[in-house]
Design a protein around this motif. Structure first.
Motif, PDB file in Angstrom:
ATOM      1  N   CYS A 145      -6.428  -8.025   2.503  1.00  0.00           N
ATOM      2  CA  CYS A 145      -6.645  -6.640   2.905  1.00  0.00           C
ATOM      3  C   CYS A 145      -6.933  -5.782   1.679  1.00  0.00           C
ATOM      4  N   ASN A 181       0.971   3.023  -2.660  1.00  0.00           N
ATOM      5  CA  ASN A 181       1.885   2.236  -1.838  1.00  0.00           C
ATOM      6  C   ASN A 181       3.330   2.666  -2.050  1.00  0.00           C
ATOM      7  N   GLU A 221      -5.303   2.468  -3.656  1.00  0.00           N
ATOM      8  CA  GLU A 221      -4.139   2.653  -2.806  1.00  0.00           C
ATOM      9  C   GLU A 221      -2.992   3.374  -3.504  1.00  0.00           C
ATOM     10  N   ASN A 230       0.684  -1.695   4.875  1.00  0.00           N
ATOM     11  CA  ASN A 230      -0.433  -0.793   4.601  1.00  0.00           C
ATOM     12  C   ASN A 230      -0.053   0.272   3.574  1.00  0.00           C
ATOM     13  N   GLN A 234      -5.073   6.069   0.869  1.00  0.00           N
ATOM     14  CA  GLN A 234      -6.144   5.294   0.267  1.00  0.00           C
ATOM     15  C   GLN A 234      -7.312   6.212  -0.062  1.00  0.00           C
ATOM     16  N   TYR A 278       1.631  -6.722   0.146  1.00  0.00           N
ATOM     17  CA  TYR A 278       0.739  -5.550   0.183  1.00  0.00           C
ATOM     18  C   TYR A 278      -0.736  -5.920   0.360  1.00  0.00           C
ATOM     19  N   GLY A 279      -0.989  -7.182   0.731  1.00  0.00           N
ATOM     20  CA  GLY A 279      -2.262  -7.486   1.362  1.00  0.00           C
ATOM     21  C   GLY A 279      -3.337  -8.196   0.587  1.00  0.00           C
ATOM     22  N   ASN A 297      -6.079  -0.040   4.415  1.00  0.00           N
ATOM     23  CA  ASN A 297      -5.440  -0.294   5.701  1.00  0.00           C
ATOM     24  C   ASN A 297      -6.058  -1.490   6.407  1.00  0.00           C
ATOM     25  N   CYS A 298      -5.205  -2.291   7.032  1.00  0.00           N
ATOM     26  CA  CYS A 298      -5.702  -3.390   7.849  1.00  0.00           C
ATOM     27  C   CYS A 298      -4.673  -3.696   8.922  1.00  0.00           C
ATOM     28  N   SER A 299      -5.029  -4.524   9.879  1.00  0.00           N
ATOM     29  CA  SER A 299      -4.146  -4.835  11.005  1.00  0.00           C
ATOM     30  C   SER A 299      -3.640  -6.270  10.948  1.00  0.00           C
TER      31      SER A 299
END
Length: 358
Positions: free
Chosen positions: A253, A240, A238, A264, A268, A248-249, A256-258
């Motif tokens: 994650c 960022n 990533e 996100n 990437q 940041y997930g 990218n994720c929802s």
């Protein structure tokens, strides 16, 4: 560490830029969209073994660390290399730990401080030393309590435009630590030069952002925005744009994720094309050194947007570890790390390159 951009093909250093040289960050009022590209690398110095950290001194020379020897060197722009000392209490982890990054104090001309991040017997640390009379002395721990492991130690430290020290930490192969805002692992930290939480930190401690897996690169653009390069697991690495308090997930994650509450990445890559270490900003673009990907990525940035990445030197020089813009010049320095366990070179096989931006 702050990175400089150019306002034209060349610009003249003034007294106002002298302090910025200590951190490697020069700021101009130029439009961030200047479209320079990297030229053919020129070897500045050879005979290195896993050069990891690089930070600029006010005289235009650099300090470099070697990860596994625990040694620190000066390197001038004409290639003169000199050992200045060995950092105490450093241990290897048998993987990615050891003597990692180095950062010159913005006030070096008056305090002569340099900061290092390294693995120690009990964990990872940030320490301060004095560089004076050609040597290192007065070792002092400013931050400890960062877990270490064989892998995922993060390790990049730089002074930001605000004068505070930023540090990237890995989650030490314990993914749940990345989501714990009380843990120092899987984070970007922001601290005062004496190791206290910087004013305005979102959680009242050293933590600035969280949900990181193994970040090894940070840099600031011309407007002072913080960008970060991060090694993913098996899917995506990533780039960022870092904002305080954001999640940041990781490990929920990767890329990218929802998922609600997660930030996100701006870009990437499949891990085989990147596995990024350092990032640097110059002339409207982020430059990202890739380890497994064995290439230098150039990603144009416009405000908070990251444009289409372009790869340079793919498989030409092996694993690329650290990239930094050269203060006062339209150029980058780039180091290899082929002497590590994932490279195909032996001790002394690594090099420091200079790359002109044209």
């Amino acid at each position: 560490m702050r990175n400089r951009i150019r306002s034209a093909r060349r610009f003249t250093l003034t007294a106002a830029t002298a302090t910025a040289l200590a951190t490697g960050f020069l700021l101009s009022t130029a439009d961030a969209g200047v479209a320079s590209e990297p030229g053919t690398p020129r070897t500045v110095s050879s005979g290195w073994s896993i050069p990891w950290g690089l930070s600029w001194l006010p005289d235009g020379s650099a300090l470099l660390t070697e990860r596994d020897s625990f040694e620190v060197y000066t390197l001038t722009q004409d290639g003169t290399k000199k050992r200045i000392g060995k950092v105490p209490d450093v241990v290897t982890t048998g993987g990615e730990g050891g003597l990692l990054s180095i950062a010159v104090s913005p006030s070096w001309k008056t305090d002569h401080y340099v900061y290092v991040m390294h693995s120690a017997p009990e964990g990872n640390r940030i320490a301060r030393m004095t560089f004076d009379d050609g040597g290192l002395s007065e070792y002092k721990v400013v931050v400890d309590g960062i877990r270490k492991n064989k892998y995922h130690n993060g390790g990049r430290i730089k002074f930001g435009p605000d004068g505070y020290l930023y540090a990237t930490t890995g989650e030490a192969q314990t993914p749940e630590l990345a989501q714990d805002t009380k843990s120092l692992n899987g984070k970007i930290l922001r601290l005062t030069p004496d190791g206290r939480p910087a004013p305005g930190n979102p959680f009242g401690n050293l933590v600035y952002s969280y949900g990181h897996r193994n970040p090894q690169g940070i840099t600031w653009d011309a407007q002072g925005r913080l960008w970060e390069g991060e090694l993913g697991d098996s899917k995506y690495d990533e780039l960022n744009l870092i904002e305080p308090g954001r999640n940041y997930g990781w490990p929920k994650c990767e890329g990218n994720c929802s998922t609600d509450g997660m930030t996100n990445p701006k870009r990437q890559w499949p891990v085989k094309e990147a596995s990024p270490s350092a990032v640097a900003y110059a002339d409207g673009a982020i430059y990202m050194a890739a380890l497994r990907g064995e290439r230098l990525w150039r990603i144009p940035v416009d405000g908070t947007n990251a444009g289409t990445p372009k790869a340079y030197y793919t498989n030409d020089y092996g694993r690329l570890r650290t990239v930094e813009s050269v203060p006062g010049r339209n150029a980058l320095w780039l180091t290899t790390t082929n002497a590590d366990s994932n490279g195909d070179g032996g001790p002394g096989s690594d090099r420091v390159f200079e790359i002109g931006l044209q």
